[in-house]
Design an enzyme around this catalytic site. Structure first.
Site, mmCIF file in Angstrom:
data_model
loop_
_atom_site.group_PDB
_atom_site.id
_atom_site.type_symbol
_atom_site.label_atom_id
_atom_site.label_comp_id
_atom_site.label_asym_id
_atom_site.label_seq_id
_atom_site.Cartn_x
_atom_site.Cartn_y
_atom_site.Cartn_z
ATOM 1 N N ALA A 49 -24.029 45.557 -16.323
ATOM 2 C CA ALA A 49 -23.502 44.526 -17.307
ATOM 3 C C ALA A 49 -24.284 43.519 -17.575
ATOM 4 O O ALA A 49 -25.496 43.363 -16.853
ATOM 5 C CB ALA A 49 -22.188 43.974 -16.389
ATOM 6 N N GLU A 107 -22.315 52.665 -12.735
ATOM 7 C CA GLU A 107 -20.537 52.940 -12.386
ATOM 8 C C GLU A 107 -20.417 53.667 -13.899
ATOM 9 O O GLU A 107 -19.290 54.487 -13.899
ATOM 10 C CB GLU A 107 -19.913 51.674 -12.519
ATOM 11 C CG GLU A 107 -20.174 51.196 -11.160
ATOM 12 C CD GLU A 107 -20.068 49.671 -11.003
ATOM 13 O OE1 GLU A 107 -19.283 49.351 -10.013
ATOM 14 O OE2 GLU A 107 -20.201 48.670 -11.899
ATOM 15 N N GLU A 118 -26.142 44.730 -7.709
ATOM 16 C CA GLU A 118 -25.425 43.475 -7.675
ATOM 17 C C GLU A 118 -25.687 42.573 -6.508
ATOM 18 O O GLU A 118 -25.612 41.404 -6.539
ATOM 19 C CB GLU A 118 -23.836 43.844 -7.881
ATOM 20 C CG GLU A 118 -23.384 44.524 -9.076
ATOM 21 C CD GLU A 118 -23.465 45.876 -9.010
ATOM 22 O OE1 GLU A 118 -24.083 46.406 -8.245
ATOM 23 O OE2 GLU A 118 -22.728 46.554 -9.780
HETATM 24 N N1 DAK Z 1 -28.072 41.649 -18.035
HETATM 25 C C1 DAK Z 1 -28.831 41.014 -19.077
HETATM 26 N N2 DAK Z 1 -30.028 41.247 -19.396
HETATM 27 C C2 DAK Z 1 -30.875 42.465 -18.958
HETATM 28 C C3 DAK Z 1 -30.226 43.101 -17.640
HETATM 29 C C4 DAK Z 1 -28.860 42.806 -17.333
HETATM 30 N N3 DAK Z 1 -28.056 43.518 -16.541
HETATM 31 N N4 DAK Z 1 -31.164 43.688 -17.277
HETATM 32 C C5 DAK Z 1 -32.351 43.778 -18.205
HETATM 33 N N5 DAK Z 1 -32.174 42.789 -18.816
HETATM 34 C C6 DAK Z 1 -33.111 42.127 -20.039
HETATM 35 C C7 DAK Z 1 -33.905 41.292 -19.188
HETATM 36 O O1 DAK Z 1 -33.545 39.898 -19.148
HETATM 37 C C8 DAK Z 1 -35.169 41.226 -20.283
HETATM 38 O O2 DAK Z 1 -34.884 40.252 -21.130
HETATM 39 P P1 DAK Z 1 -35.884 39.216 -21.789
HETATM 40 O O3 DAK Z 1 -36.391 38.716 -20.721
HETATM 41 O O4 DAK Z 1 -37.029 40.282 -22.476
HETATM 42 O O5 DAK Z 1 -35.095 38.491 -22.863
HETATM 43 C C9 DAK Z 1 -35.230 42.754 -20.821
HETATM 44 O O6 DAK Z 1 -33.722 43.313 -20.418
HETATM 45 C C10 DAK Z 1 -36.002 43.589 -20.146
HETATM 46 O O7 DAK Z 1 -35.985 43.386 -18.563
HETATM 47 P P2 DAK Z 1 -37.069 43.325 -17.807
HETATM 48 O O8 DAK Z 1 -38.236 42.508 -18.291
HETATM 49 O O9 DAK Z 1 -36.415 42.628 -16.523
HETATM 50 O O10 DAK Z 1 -37.686 44.605 -17.569
HETATM 51 P P3 DAK Z 1 -38.420 45.280 -16.273
HETATM 52 O O11 DAK Z 1 -38.715 46.996 -16.858
HETATM 53 O O12 DAK Z 1 -39.253 44.535 -15.646
HETATM 54 O O13 DAK Z 1 -37.221 45.654 -15.073
HETATM 55 C C11 DAK Z 1 -34.928 45.943 -14.487
HETATM 56 C C12 DAK Z 1 -36.228 46.435 -15.200
HETATM 57 C C13 DAK Z 1 -34.092 46.887 -14.616
HETATM 58 C C14 DAK Z 1 -35.457 46.324 -12.977
HETATM 59 C C15 DAK Z 1 -34.672 44.492 -14.581
HETATM 60 O O14 DAK Z 1 -34.413 44.381 -15.732
HETATM 61 C C16 DAK Z 1 -33.414 44.156 -13.506
HETATM 62 O O15 DAK Z 1 -33.482 44.216 -12.527
HETATM 63 N N6 DAK Z 1 -32.322 43.918 -14.449
HETATM 64 C C17 DAK Z 1 -31.048 43.502 -13.792
HETATM 65 C C18 DAK Z 1 -30.340 44.812 -13.093
HETATM 66 C C19 DAK Z 1 -29.056 44.348 -12.373
HETATM 67 O O16 DAK Z 1 -29.082 43.361 -11.501
HETATM 68 N N7 DAK Z 1 -28.080 45.149 -12.681
HETATM 69 C C20 DAK Z 1 -26.573 44.780 -12.140
HETATM 70 C C21 DAK Z 1 -26.160 43.942 -12.939
HETATM 71 S S1 DAK Z 1 -24.675 43.172 -12.459
HETATM 72 C C22 DAK Z 1 -17.101 44.679 -14.428
HETATM 73 C C23 DAK Z 1 -17.675 45.789 -14.562
HETATM 74 C C24 DAK Z 1 -18.943 45.928 -14.552
HETATM 75 C C25 DAK Z 1 -19.549 44.875 -13.698
HETATM 76 C C26 DAK Z 1 -19.241 43.979 -13.736
HETATM 77 C C27 DAK Z 1 -17.847 43.650 -14.206
HETATM 78 N N8 DAK Z 1 -15.719 44.414 -14.819
HETATM 79 C C28 DAK Z 1 -14.949 45.509 -15.409
HETATM 80 C C29 DAK Z 1 -15.144 43.378 -14.436
HETATM 81 C C30 DAK Z 1 -21.348 45.140 -13.590
HETATM 82 C C31 DAK Z 1 -21.887 44.232 -12.707
HETATM 83 C C32 DAK Z 1 -23.459 44.484 -13.109
HETATM 84 O O17 DAK Z 1 -23.851 45.582 -13.514
#
Ligand code: DAK
Length: 257
Positions: A65, A111, A131
């Site tokens: 997300a 998911e 998360e």
């Molecule tokens: N959200 C926003 N931006 C994201 C992102 C994300 N989840 N993942 C990556 N980006 C953005 C980065 O901020 C970056 O943007 P800039 O800095 O260039 O502006 C760009 O995408 C490229 O990412 P990286 O520079 O970080 O790329 P790397 O290859 O170095 O790293 C990575 C890739 C996937 C390991 C890293 O980006 C990362 O750790 N991303 C976050 C992964 C994460 O934590 N995902 C879980 C998020 S929480 C719901 C339904 C679902 C959910 C919640 C509620 N309901 C129905 C209510 C789900 C929650 C989640 O998924």
């Protein structure tokens, strides 16, 4: 549509949806989720379509997300937005959906792939529920579907550490149907879709419903529990700290508050 491409694959009966926020690694913002929902609802009603393939790009199916969109929200905001109704509508799609996954399938991205009926993965696919690293927990079925797919031990490890599962491991544990070299993952998914598209569409949708029913009673209870805990975390300081640390590109300092 702004963040989703819809096309008819060059195979009769097969529609291809491609998530299209490449710079953000296909992070699932509210608009993109809405587009996926609307598109699936329309395809479900379209008699010329029998099977749907949902894909990202080679680097990312979806990295979760959109953290930037969620970071400032509290649990009341999350309740009011009620994103779950969008996810529930997607879950109600009657036609078979095949996820074509390459690169990151994390958090909501993992998911979303598990919400599909089958997963074809490239060798570079990485599945995970990270998360916990940003101070929250899976909210769209991760604790339930991953546990059913992988078993408790492996699912618990992934949910509590945020570590990723490689494509090979995902296949070994039964999370994905097949792993192929990256240049073939989309073709493989389309081939599988084409094979299913030749079956009776009625039998396919009723069979899909029946397979899903095998665990849905327990799933509903589990999802309800997961959602309550997920909302709760949006009133914690750790959620703010975890998400802001991601945006500011620094390690988080969690205090348990
Ligand atoms: N959200 C926003 N931006 C994201 C992102 C994300 N989840 N993942 C990556 N980006 C953005 C980065 O901020 C970056 O943007 P800039 O800095 O260039 O502006 C760009 O995408 C490229 O990412 P990286 O520079 O970080 O790329 P790397 O290859 O170095 O790293 C990575 C890739 C996937 C390991 C890293 O980006 C990362 O750790 N991303 C976050 C992964 C994460 O934590 N995902 C879980 C998020 S929480 C719901 C339904 C679902 C959910 C919640 C509620 N309901 C129905 C209510 C789900 C929650 C989640 O998924």
């Amino acid at each position: 549509m702004k963040f989703l491409l819809e096309e008819r694959a060059a195979r009769p009966g097969v529609a291809l949806l491609t998530l299209n926020r490449p710079k953000e690694l296909n992070a699932l913002n509210l608009e993109l989720m809405q587009e996926i929902k609307e598109s699936l609802q329309a395809l479900d009603k379209d008699d010329s379509v029998r099977v749907i393939v949902l894909a990202g790009n080679e680097k990312a199916f979806a990295a979760g997300a959109d953290i930037k969109q969620m970071a400032g929200r509290n649990s009341v905001d999350m309740l009011k937005i009620d994103q779950f109704s969008t996810w529930d509508q997607i879950r109600k799609t009657k036609k078979p959906i095949i996820a074509a996954v390459s690169g990151f399938a994390l958090g909501g991205g993992c998911e979303l792939s598990m919400l599909c009926d089958m997963i074809i993965a490239s060798e570079t696919a990485k599945f995970g529920q990270p998360e916990i690293k940003i101070g929250v927990m899976p909210g769209a079925g991760g604790t339930q579907r991953l546990t059913k797919a992988l078993g408790k031990a492996k699912a618990m490890e992934l949910v509590l550490t945020g570590d990723f599962l490689s494509a090979t491991e995902a296949e070994k544990h039964g999370l994905v149907n097949k792993v192929v070299p990256v240049e073939f993952y989309l073709t493989e998914a389309l081939n599988l879709a084409e094979k299913i598209s030749k079956m009776s569409p009625l039998a396919a949708s009723l069979a899909k419903e029946a397979v899903n029913r095998s665990f849905e009673t327990f799933l509903d209870e589990g999802l309800h529990f997961e959602r309550k805990n997920f909302y709760l975390l949006f009133d914690s300081e750790d959620q703010k700290e975890g998400m802001n640390a991601f945006i500011e590109k620094r390690p988080p300092k969690f205090t348990g508050k």
